[in-house]
Scaffold this motif. Structure first.
Motif, PDB file in Angstrom:
ATOM      1  N   TYR A   1      -9.162   7.723   1.095  1.00  9.64           N
ATOM      2  CA  TYR A   1      -9.340   7.778   2.546  1.00  9.64           C
ATOM      3  C   TYR A   1      -8.044   8.121   3.252  1.00  9.64           C
ATOM      4  O   TYR A   1      -8.061   8.730   4.327  1.00  9.64           O
ATOM      5  CB  TYR A   1     -10.076   6.573   3.136  1.00  9.64           C
ATOM      6  N   GLU A   2      -6.913   7.807   2.654  1.00  7.09           N
ATOM      7  CA  GLU A   2      -5.632   8.256   3.221  1.00  7.09           C
ATOM      8  C   GLU A   2      -5.510   9.777   3.104  1.00  7.09           C
ATOM      9  O   GLU A   2      -5.053  10.438   4.028  1.00  7.09           O
ATOM     10  CB  GLU A   2      -4.454   7.567   2.535  1.00  7.09           C
TER      11      GLU A   2
ATOM     12  N   LYS B   1      -8.371   3.652  -1.448  1.00  6.04           N
ATOM     13  CA  LYS B   1      -7.292   3.744  -0.458  1.00  6.04           C
ATOM     14  C   LYS B   1      -6.647   5.131  -0.489  1.00  6.04           C
ATOM     15  O   LYS B   1      -6.444   5.755   0.555  1.00  6.04           O
ATOM     16  CB  LYS B   1      -6.247   2.653  -0.716  1.00  6.04           C
TER      17      LYS B   1
ATOM     18  N   GLN C   1      -0.342   5.363  -0.245  1.00  6.19           N
ATOM     19  CA  GLN C   1      -0.173   6.292   0.877  1.00  6.19           C
ATOM     20  C   GLN C   1       0.688   7.482   0.474  1.00  6.19           C
ATOM     21  O   GLN C   1       0.388   8.630   0.820  1.00  6.19           O
ATOM     22  CB  GLN C   1       0.431   5.554   2.073  1.00  6.19           C
TER      23      GLN C   1
ATOM     24  N   LYS D   1     -14.050  10.020   7.781  1.00  3.05           N
ATOM     25  CA  LYS D   1     -13.071  11.113   7.746  1.00  3.05           C
ATOM     26  C   LYS D   1     -13.729  12.455   7.467  1.00  3.05           C
ATOM     27  O   LYS D   1     -13.231  13.494   7.883  1.00  3.05           O
ATOM     28  CB  LYS D   1     -11.986  10.854   6.687  1.00  3.05           C
TER      29      LYS D   1
ATOM     30  N   ASN E   1      -7.582  11.352   5.670  1.00  2.00           N
ATOM     31  CA  ASN E   1      -6.926  11.269   6.972  1.00  2.00           C
ATOM     32  C   ASN E   1      -6.113  12.524   7.243  1.00  2.00           C
ATOM     33  O   ASN E   1      -6.012  12.970   8.382  1.00  2.00           O
ATOM     34  CB  ASN E   1      -5.984  10.065   6.973  1.00  2.00           C
TER      35      ASN E   1
ATOM     36  N   GLU F   1       0.806  -1.219   0.000  1.00  2.15           N
ATOM     37  CA  GLU F   1       0.000   0.000   0.000  1.00  2.15           C
ATOM     38  C   GLU F   1       0.844   1.275   0.000  1.00  2.15           C
ATOM     39  O   GLU F   1       0.296   2.379  -0.090  1.00  2.15           O
ATOM     40  CB  GLU F   1      -0.933   0.003   1.224  1.00  2.15           C
TER      41      GLU F   1
ATOM     42  N   ALA G   1      -1.372   9.801  -1.772  1.00  2.00           N
ATOM     43  CA  ALA G   1      -2.320  10.601  -0.985  1.00  2.00           C
ATOM     44  C   ALA G   1      -1.603  11.796  -0.361  1.00  2.00           C
ATOM     45  O   ALA G   1      -2.087  12.933  -0.444  1.00  2.00           O
ATOM     46  CB  ALA G   1      -2.970   9.743   0.101  1.00  2.00           C
ATOM     47  N   LYS G   2      -0.457  11.537   0.227  1.00  2.00           N
ATOM     48  CA  LYS G   2       0.319  12.610   0.863  1.00  2.00           C
ATOM     49  C   LYS G   2       0.746  13.652  -0.172  1.00  2.00           C
ATOM     50  O   LYS G   2       0.635  14.854   0.069  1.00  2.00           O
ATOM     51  CB  LYS G   2       1.533  12.012   1.560  1.00  2.00           C
TER      52      LYS G   2
END
Length: 131
Positions: A58-59, A55, A20, A96, A62, A16, A23-24
């Protein structure tokens, strides 16, 4: 290069980390167009792409929920999916953004409650509702 090319599946990865990292990156760059491209691909015909996209979203939620809040309707639509990964991913995304999109979630409370009652343990655990 499309942001979609950065998801794990399209890189031939099974972990993953790329999702991640994407997303960042999208949040750090305030990349609204990139978020939109990922959101559109939650409905891609390839389940692997769908899973990676939920994924990423939702990351991202977050980190900065307001960047994904406009997709509340899409997340609610995914609660009807036969793909359990999308259902619990959508529940997590909704959790979230619940404080931002409470009115829209409330309008669709019946489907959220149904998923809580009939969904998998993971979907129930990710619900935006707390009683």
């Amino acid at each position: 290069m499309s942001v979609l090319d950065k998801i794990a599946y399209l890189q031939g990865r099974k972990d993953e980390a790329p999702n991640q990292e994407l997303a960042k990156e999208l949040i750090e760059n305030n990349d609204v167009a990139g978020i939109r491209e990922i959101a559109e691909n939650m409905f891609n015909s390839d389940k692997n792409i769908q899973s990676d996209c939920i994924k990423v979203l939702y990351e991202a939620g977050n980190i900065k929920p307001d960047m994904i809040a406009e997709y509340v309707g899409d997340f609610i639509k995914l609660l009807r999916s036969r793909n359990n990964r999308l259902v619990w991913g959508a529940m997590l995304a909704l959790s979230k953004i619940a404080t931002i999109t409470a009115d829209e979630i409330y309008k669709n409370l019946e489907i959220v409650v149904r998923v809580m009652q009939e969904g998998s343990v993971i979907a129930v655990d990710k619900t935006p509702l707390r009683f």
